[in-house]
Structures are given as C-alpha cells and as structure tokens.
Design an enzyme around this catalytic site. Sequence first.
Site, PDB file in Angstrom:
ATOM      1  N   MET A   1       0.851  -1.193   0.000  1.00  0.00           N
ATOM      2  CA  MET A   1       0.000   0.000   0.000  1.00  0.00           C
ATOM      3  C   MET A   1       0.879   1.231   0.000  1.00  0.00           C
ATOM      4  O   MET A   1       1.777   1.326   0.832  1.00  0.00           O
ATOM      5  CB  MET A   1      -0.805  -0.003   1.311  1.00  0.00           C
ATOM      6  CG  MET A   1      -2.259   0.148   1.118  1.00  0.00           C
ATOM      7  SD  MET A   1      -3.240   0.213   2.634  1.00  0.00           S
ATOM      8  CE  MET A   1      -2.222  -0.049   3.971  1.00  0.00           C
ATOM      9  N   HIS A   2       0.656   2.137  -0.930  1.00  0.00           N
ATOM     10  CA  HIS A   2       1.437   3.368  -0.888  1.00  0.00           C
ATOM     11  C   HIS A   2       0.674   4.587  -1.393  1.00  0.00           C
ATOM     12  O   HIS A   2       1.165   5.688  -1.321  1.00  0.00           O
ATOM     13  CB  HIS A   2       2.706   3.218  -1.734  1.00  0.00           C
ATOM     14  CG  HIS A   2       2.434   3.240  -3.201  1.00  0.00           C
ATOM     15  ND1 HIS A   2       1.983   2.137  -3.892  1.00  0.00           N
ATOM     16  CD2 HIS A   2       2.471   4.243  -4.098  1.00  0.00           C
ATOM     17  CE1 HIS A   2       1.791   2.469  -5.147  1.00  0.00           C
ATOM     18  NE2 HIS A   2       2.080   3.733  -5.313  1.00  0.00           N
ATOM     19  N   ARG A   3      -0.539   4.376  -1.931  1.00  0.00           N
ATOM     20  CA  ARG A   3      -1.225   5.516  -2.554  1.00  0.00           C
ATOM     21  C   ARG A   3      -1.670   6.512  -1.490  1.00  0.00           C
ATOM     22  O   ARG A   3      -2.225   6.119  -0.452  1.00  0.00           O
ATOM     23  CB  ARG A   3      -2.454   5.050  -3.327  1.00  0.00           C
ATOM     24  CG  ARG A   3      -2.064   4.179  -4.461  1.00  0.00           C
ATOM     25  CD  ARG A   3      -2.920   4.294  -5.678  1.00  0.00           C
ATOM     26  NE  ARG A   3      -2.286   3.481  -6.686  1.00  0.00           N
ATOM     27  CZ  ARG A   3      -1.489   3.950  -7.641  1.00  0.00           C
ATOM     28  NH1 ARG A   3      -1.270   5.229  -7.748  1.00  0.00           N
ATOM     29  NH2 ARG A   3      -0.931   3.129  -8.488  1.00  0.00           N
TER      30      ARG A   3
END
Length: 392
Positions: free
Chosen positions: A232-234
């Site tokens: 997850m990075h958004r």
Amino acid sequence: MKIISVVGARPNFMKIAPFINAVNAYNNSNPEKFVNHILLHTGQHYDVRMSESFFKRLGIPDPDINLEIGSGSHAKQVGMTMIAFEEVLLREKPDWVVVVGDVNATLACTVTAKKLNVKVCHIEAGLRSNDMSMPEEINRLVTDRLSDLLLTPDKLSAQNLRKEGLPEKNIRFVGNIMIDTLEANRKSASELSVAKIIRDNNLLDTIPAKSPAAMPGKDYRESELLYAVLTMHRPSNVDQKVILEPILNFLTTEVAADMPVIWPVHPRTEKMLKLFGLWDKAAECQNLFLLHPVGYHEMLRLNMHAAIMLTDSGGLQEECCVLGTPCLTLRWNTERPVTLKEHGGASVLVGNNIDRIREEYRKAVKSGRIPQRPDLWDGQTAKRCLEAIINY
Ligand code: UD1
C-alpha cells in the site's frame, strides 16, 4: 539514431529492463544501424531498496545520467526534473525520448522533450482510471496528449486513446512490457525461499517472537496456500488516519488471524504509520511480517504462491493476473480494467471500505489461483516497442 530512455521511480525499472535488452539485441544483429542508447534516471526514487537493488538484480546498466532529483512535492519533483532534463536534451540532442508508465518523471521529461521538438514514445500509453484526484492520471493524460508514438499494453487502452481523438497513426498495440520482465525472471524467483525473504528483509530490529510454524518455510508446497501479501502506498489509502487505521485493524484482527500476512512497507506508508501513532500496533501483531520494500524477484516469489494479494499497486494487479493470484485492489477504480475479473483477470476493486474488503476477502481466499494471459502479454513486447520506434 539516438534514444534517451527515462526512468524515475520503482515501477519504471521493470519496464525499461527489457527495452534495453531489445536495443542491445538489435545492435548486435544490425551494427550498421546502431542505436545509440542513453539511460537517464531522474532520481525520484533514490533508496538502495527502492532503486539501486532493482538495477542490479534486473541487469539494468548503471544510468548514464542521474539527475538526483529526490523526494519533494509534485511540483518540486516535476519542476526540478524539467530544468535538469532540458540541459541534457540541449547537450545530447536525441532523436527520441522514451518514457514509461505514469510517474512524475514520465510527465516532466515528456513536456521538456516536446518543447524542444524531440519526438516522444510512451510505453504503457492509454491507461485511464478517469480519476483526476490521482496524480498518475494527470501524468498519463499529459504524456499521451503530447507523445508521437503511443504504445499500448492492451486493446482497451488503445480504445481510450481513440476516444480522446489521438491520431490512429500514432497508436500501436504492442502488449505489456512488464510481462517481459516477469517471464524473464520467473524461474530464478521460484527458487527463492519465502522464509529467507522474510528474515533478510525484516523491517523491525529483532525478528518478533512469532511462531516459526506460521512462517512459510522453504519446503512449503505449491498446493498449500499459506499467506497473504499486502502492499500500500497511494496517498488515498495512507495519507489519512481515518482510512489507514481501519485497514490496519482489519489486517491485524481478521486476516492475520487466518494466515500470516507479509507486508513490504513503502517508505511513504512507514512514515504515515509512525506519524499517526499506528506503527506499534502493526509491529506488535504476531502474524504480521513487516518488511522493507523487497526486490523484484522477492516480490515475484511472494506473489507466486500467495493465497491472496491486497494491494493498491497497478503493476501488482497485472502480475497477479498472469500468475493467477486472487487480488483485492484497494482502490475504487483502476486504469488497468483488463486485470479485473469481469475482463477475465484475477482482481476485484474493493476500495477502502472494510465491509466490502471483508466480503471480497472471504470469497477470494476460497477461489484458488487461475492464471490468465491477455493478448500480447507474451514476453515479447520490448522488441515490438523498439520496432515501432525504428519504423516510425
Ligand atoms: C511513486 C509514483 C507511483 C508509483 C510509486 C511506486 C508518482 C506521482 N507516483 O509514488 O505512481 O506507483 O512511486 O513506488 O510519481 N521515499 C523514500 N525513498 C525513496 C523514494 C521515496 O524514502 O527511494 C519517500 C519520500 O519520503 C517521499 C515518499 O516516499 O516523499 C513518496 O515518494 P514519491 O516519489 O513522492 O512518490 P511515491 O508515493 O513513491
């Protein structure tokens, strides 16, 4: 012919590796028509784990030019890249600039090249999420509007470009270049041990006192699907506590209760977990393995035998499709609809609503692995990209 290829951030590296191989193969068999290739790294991603290790492990030569832009706001990254890239273009005078994907480097270098009348080829053109709150969507729109050659990974993307009125003569459906890299590295990835990947990339100071039995071992068999993988990075998932905290709670109390969860943590996400006071909760969960960002082969290995992938990464959606890993895409939309179940792929859009994530999670863990191969995702795309440039 002189080509400058641009990379900036992690998802670019696996797209440029096969292109460089295709240039080298062409030069070996056509010495009289030698393509002078320059590799330029803007330096948007600069960590060893986010950048350097990918160059080494994918056999990408060191960049000929590194602009060393580093992190910063979007405007700062784009502005600094444009200023530095303009100097490079004036000095090198290339015939073509090749950009890949949708990161800030893609946009910055496209605009700079076009203003100096240098032709631009966009590999992975035509992807559209139709979500203008996503920085990558803006990068895609501007890059495609300006590019001379639009090389699309699937037919839906080619249709998007036609709908926007882009000229037919500029559009070529060439397939997905990321899958060239997947096919070239599949065998060596399959030889890695999952337990060793966890030990070698552990993000915590000590290996937590988790049950070794829960750790997927190297003698683990394909028929046993033992673990979940999360990335997850958004900004839409990690930049607000009201969104990040319930996702973390779901992972620690529900998924980790079913199976080990392996989580290579993006630097942005680590920073936000710490800022929101959530880091200890993640670190203390006995069945959640927090890792540094892992290398390409390590991620491929984890993906190959995961029971389920939870991710907001576009590239992983595509890799899950070809590998057959049931994939929950933690987004409300995707620029890669060809990877969705309704188009024959392996992924389902679940956004960040926990009820929806839970419902699809329960279905997905029962569904098993079903590999799919969209048209021209055949490992030969880079060659078609280079041919399109040469024959333009
Ligand atoms: C970028 C891309 C995104 C891609 C993602 C994959 C854009 C607009 N977004 O997002 O499309 O899916 O990369 O990784 O280009 N940081 C480090 N070390 C690094 C790189 C970043 O610590 O090597 C930290 C920095 O504090 C930075 C933050 O991570 O501020 C975010 O990095 P940034 O380059 O702004 O974008 P990503 O979120 O990585």
